[in-house]
Design a protein around this motif. Structure first.
Motif, PDB file in Angstrom:
ATOM      1  N   TYR A   7     -11.998   6.765  -3.399  1.00 53.61           N
ATOM      2  CA  TYR A   7     -13.346   6.709  -3.962  1.00 53.61           C
ATOM      3  C   TYR A   7     -13.726   8.107  -4.428  1.00 53.61           C
ATOM      4  N   ARG A   8     -14.019   8.233  -5.694  1.00 60.03           N
ATOM      5  CA  ARG A   8     -14.384   9.527  -6.246  1.00 60.03           C
ATOM      6  C   ARG A   8     -15.641   9.396  -7.089  1.00 60.03           C
ATOM      7  N   ILE A   9     -16.438  10.443  -7.066  1.00 57.36           N
ATOM      8  CA  ILE A   9     -17.584  10.501  -7.966  1.00 57.36           C
ATOM      9  C   ILE A   9     -17.424  11.714  -8.862  1.00 57.36           C
ATOM     10  N   SER A  10     -18.023  11.649 -10.015  1.00 56.57           N
ATOM     11  CA  SER A  10     -17.901  12.748 -10.963  1.00 56.57           C
ATOM     12  C   SER A  10     -18.768  13.926 -10.526  1.00 56.57           C
ATOM     13  N   HIS A  11     -18.513  15.071 -11.152  1.00 58.05           N
ATOM     14  CA  HIS A  11     -19.312  16.264 -10.887  1.00 58.05           C
ATOM     15  C   HIS A  11     -20.780  16.012 -11.193  1.00 58.05           C
ATOM     16  N   LEU A  12     -21.067  15.350 -12.312  1.00 61.48           N
ATOM     17  CA  LEU A  12     -22.456  15.061 -12.676  1.00 61.48           C
ATOM     18  C   LEU A  12     -23.104  14.095 -11.697  1.00 61.48           C
ATOM     19  N   ASP A  13     -22.332  13.112 -11.235  1.00 61.48           N
ATOM     20  CA  ASP A  13     -22.874  12.168 -10.245  1.00 61.48           C
ATOM     21  C   ASP A  13     -23.251  12.888  -8.956  1.00 61.48           C
ATOM     22  N   ALA A  14     -22.423  13.855  -8.548  1.00 57.62           N
ATOM     23  CA  ALA A  14     -22.711  14.610  -7.324  1.00 57.62           C
ATOM     24  C   ALA A  14     -23.971  15.447  -7.487  1.00 57.62           C
ATOM     25  N   LEU A  15     -24.117  16.107  -8.637  1.00 53.61           N
ATOM     26  CA  LEU A  15     -25.317  16.899  -8.892  1.00 53.61           C
ATOM     27  C   LEU A  15     -26.554  16.010  -8.935  1.00 53.61           C
ATOM     28  N   GLU A  16     -26.438  14.878  -9.608  1.00 51.63           N
ATOM     29  CA  GLU A  16     -27.560  13.950  -9.702  1.00 51.63           C
ATOM     30  C   GLU A  16     -27.971  13.462  -8.327  1.00 51.63           C
ATOM     31  N   ALA A  17     -26.999  13.092  -7.498  1.00 52.80           N
ATOM     32  CA  ALA A  17     -27.298  12.577  -6.163  1.00 52.80           C
ATOM     33  C   ALA A  17     -28.009  13.632  -5.312  1.00 52.80           C
ATOM     34  N   GLU A  18     -27.556  14.888  -5.414  1.00 47.38           N
ATOM     35  CA  GLU A  18     -28.201  15.958  -4.658  1.00 47.38           C
ATOM     36  C   GLU A  18     -29.651  16.140  -5.105  1.00 47.38           C
ATOM     37  N   SER A  19     -29.878  16.141  -6.416  1.00 45.71           N
ATOM     38  CA  SER A  19     -31.231  16.347  -6.931  1.00 45.71           C
ATOM     39  C   SER A  19     -32.156  15.189  -6.568  1.00 45.71           C
ATOM     40  N   VAL A  20     -31.649  13.968  -6.647  1.00 43.51           N
ATOM     41  CA  VAL A  20     -32.437  12.796  -6.278  1.00 43.51           C
ATOM     42  C   VAL A  20     -32.796  12.849  -4.798  1.00 43.51           C
ATOM     43  N   PHE A  21     -31.842  13.248  -3.964  1.00 41.35           N
ATOM     44  CA  PHE A  21     -32.101  13.392  -2.528  1.00 41.35           C
ATOM     45  C   PHE A  21     -33.219  14.399  -2.273  1.00 41.35           C
ATOM     46  N   VAL A  22     -33.168  15.536  -2.963  1.00 38.64           N
ATOM     47  CA  VAL A  22     -34.195  16.567  -2.800  1.00 38.64           C
ATOM     48  C   VAL A  22     -35.567  16.012  -3.184  1.00 38.64           C
ATOM     49  N   MET A  23     -35.641  15.301  -4.295  1.00 38.26           N
ATOM     50  CA  MET A  23     -36.923  14.760  -4.745  1.00 38.26           C
ATOM     51  C   MET A  23     -37.488  13.741  -3.758  1.00 38.26           C
ATOM     52  N   ARG A  24     -36.623  12.906  -3.210  1.00 36.08           N
ATOM     53  CA  ARG A  24     -37.093  11.912  -2.244  1.00 36.08           C
ATOM     54  C   ARG A  24     -37.540  12.574  -0.944  1.00 36.08           C
ATOM     55  N   GLU A  25     -36.847  13.636  -0.545  1.00 42.27           N
ATOM     56  CA  GLU A  25     -37.261  14.384   0.643  1.00 42.27           C
ATOM     57  C   GLU A  25     -38.671  14.949   0.464  1.00 42.27           C
ATOM     58  N   VAL A  26     -38.921  15.520  -0.703  1.00 39.82           N
ATOM     59  CA  VAL A  26     -40.240  16.103  -0.971  1.00 39.82           C
ATOM     60  C   VAL A  26     -41.320  15.018  -0.962  1.00 39.82           C
ATOM     61  N   ALA A  27     -41.045  13.897  -1.609  1.00 45.28           N
ATOM     62  CA  ALA A  27     -42.020  12.809  -1.656  1.00 45.28           C
ATOM     63  C   ALA A  27     -42.329  12.290  -0.252  1.00 45.28           C
ATOM     64  N   ALA A  28     -41.340  12.336   0.631  1.00 47.27           N
ATOM     65  CA  ALA A  28     -41.537  11.843   1.988  1.00 47.27           C
ATOM     66  C   ALA A  28     -42.233  12.853   2.889  1.00 47.27           C
ATOM     67  N   GLU A  29     -42.021  14.144   2.649  1.00 41.92           N
ATOM     68  CA  GLU A  29     -42.475  15.178   3.581  1.00 41.92           C
ATOM     69  C   GLU A  29     -43.808  15.825   3.194  1.00 41.92           C
ATOM     70  N   PHE A  30     -44.161  15.803   1.920  1.00 41.40           N
ATOM     71  CA  PHE A  30     -45.351  16.537   1.477  1.00 41.40           C
ATOM     72  C   PHE A  30     -46.444  15.577   1.003  1.00 41.40           C
ATOM     73  N   GLU A  31     -47.671  16.055   1.085  1.00 38.77           N
ATOM     74  CA  GLU A  31     -48.817  15.220   0.741  1.00 38.77           C
ATOM     75  C   GLU A  31     -49.139  15.234  -0.754  1.00 38.77           C
ATOM     76  N   ARG A  32     -49.013  16.421  -1.401  1.00 36.21           N
ATOM     77  CA  ARG A  32     -49.458  16.545  -2.786  1.00 36.21           C
ATOM     78  C   ARG A  32     -48.431  17.335  -3.621  1.00 36.21           C
ATOM     79  N   PRO A  33     -47.275  16.725  -3.878  1.00 38.09           N
ATOM     80  CA  PRO A  33     -46.308  17.411  -4.741  1.00 38.09           C
ATOM     81  C   PRO A  33     -46.690  17.291  -6.215  1.00 38.09           C
TER      82      PRO A  33
END
Length: 303
Positions: A7-33
């Protein structure tokens, strides 16, 4: 016997997944992003990532543009059209309005990059934003290379490069006290070439000035500035028409174009792949002030 497929993912898929994870973390942890959106290619990609992160729901935070009043008209048109298409709230922190009410003063040289910072911090306080997404990448400039994905800012909005939090195993510390905030950089590990490959893959529309076009310019210190209401030829300067494009979008009063025949995304990718100077180094007059120009501004509260 069943064969096993790696199972392999592309370089762009890995970057996208990291960025999406960061955005979801912020939405979950902060009140007014809030997401900083200028209509430049990095913030355009960031908005696309936010769209993916929360699909099929709407993006759960507003976007904000720190508007200096020195914008390229093509970029403003794109900003308004994209925001309307997504149905997200647009907050405009206006430098002209701040000048009118005395929050900042017009610099003697007529450029407004430096006075964006008080306007940004004023908007953060007014709307009580506690997390601000920015499109900075570490490959752009050495001060940005020092910064974490979650970048802590004190109650004055200032950044201390010696006071940063560890981010081992992509674990982010989101704890802040009242008045403090976090600047969040989902594109930290992307490069300019990654951005363009992602634009190609996702078929993302961009402002036309990112592609080669004919424009009247003046050569000022080896940089080609488009002639417009903010850039007028000085004594001894000659206006010529050149085939150029913009690698980055800042103020029309201090962002230079580069000679180019790249009028498609694929041609831009080929061009970027062969260059050896960052887009800020090649095009941004505000970074020519001193070796530490960007770091000085970041300490004051700039992105």
């Amino acid at each position: 016997m069943m064969s096993q497929t790696a199972y392999r993912i592309s370089h762009l898929d890995a970057l996208e997944a990291e960025s999406v994870f960061v955005m979801r973390e912020v939405a979950a942890e902060f009140e007014r992003p809030v997401l900083l959106f200028s209509g430049g290619k990095d913030s355009i990609v960031m908005l696309r990532l936010a769209e993916k992160a929360f699909h099929p729901g709407r993006i759960p935070f507003p976007v904000m543009h720190v508007d200096t009043g020195h914008n390229f008209p093509e970029v403003l048109e794109y900003r308004d059209r994209r925001v309307a298409d997504l149905g997200v709230q647009l907050v405009v922190a206006s430098v002209p309005e701040a000048l009118a009410r005395g929050l900042v003063r017009e610099p003697a040289d007529g450029t407004r990059n430096r006075i964006q910072t008080p306007v940004l911090l004023d908007a953060v306080e007014k709307y009580r934003f506690d997390a601000l997404f920015g499109g900075a990448r570490r490959d752009e400039e050495k001060a940005r290379a020092k910064e974490r994905v979650f970048s802590f800012r004190d109650e004055f909005g200032q950044w201390d490069p010696r006071n940063q939090r560890p981010e081992l195993w992509s674990l982010y510390n989101s704890k802040i006290s009242p008045g403090e905030s976090i600047r969040v950089f989902p594109l930290s590990n992307w490069t300019e070439l990654d951005i363009w490959h992602y634009i190609a893959r996702e078929r993302i529309d961009l402002p036309s000035i990112y592609f080669a076009h004919d424009r009247e310019v003046v050569d000022r210190g080896g940089m080609l500035y488009g002639v417009n209401e903010f850039i007028r030829p000085r004594a001894g300067e000659t206006v010529t028409k050149r085939r150029v494009r913009y690698r980055t979008v800042g103020d029309a009063s201090m962002t230079a174009a580069v000679p180019s025949e790249a009028d498609t995304v694929e041609k831009v990718i080929d061009e970027v792949a062969s260059t050896r100077i960052t887009e800020r180094g090649a095009t941004r007059g505000d970074d020519k002030v001193s070796e530490a120009a960007m770091e000085d501004r970041k300490r004051e509260g700039y992105f």
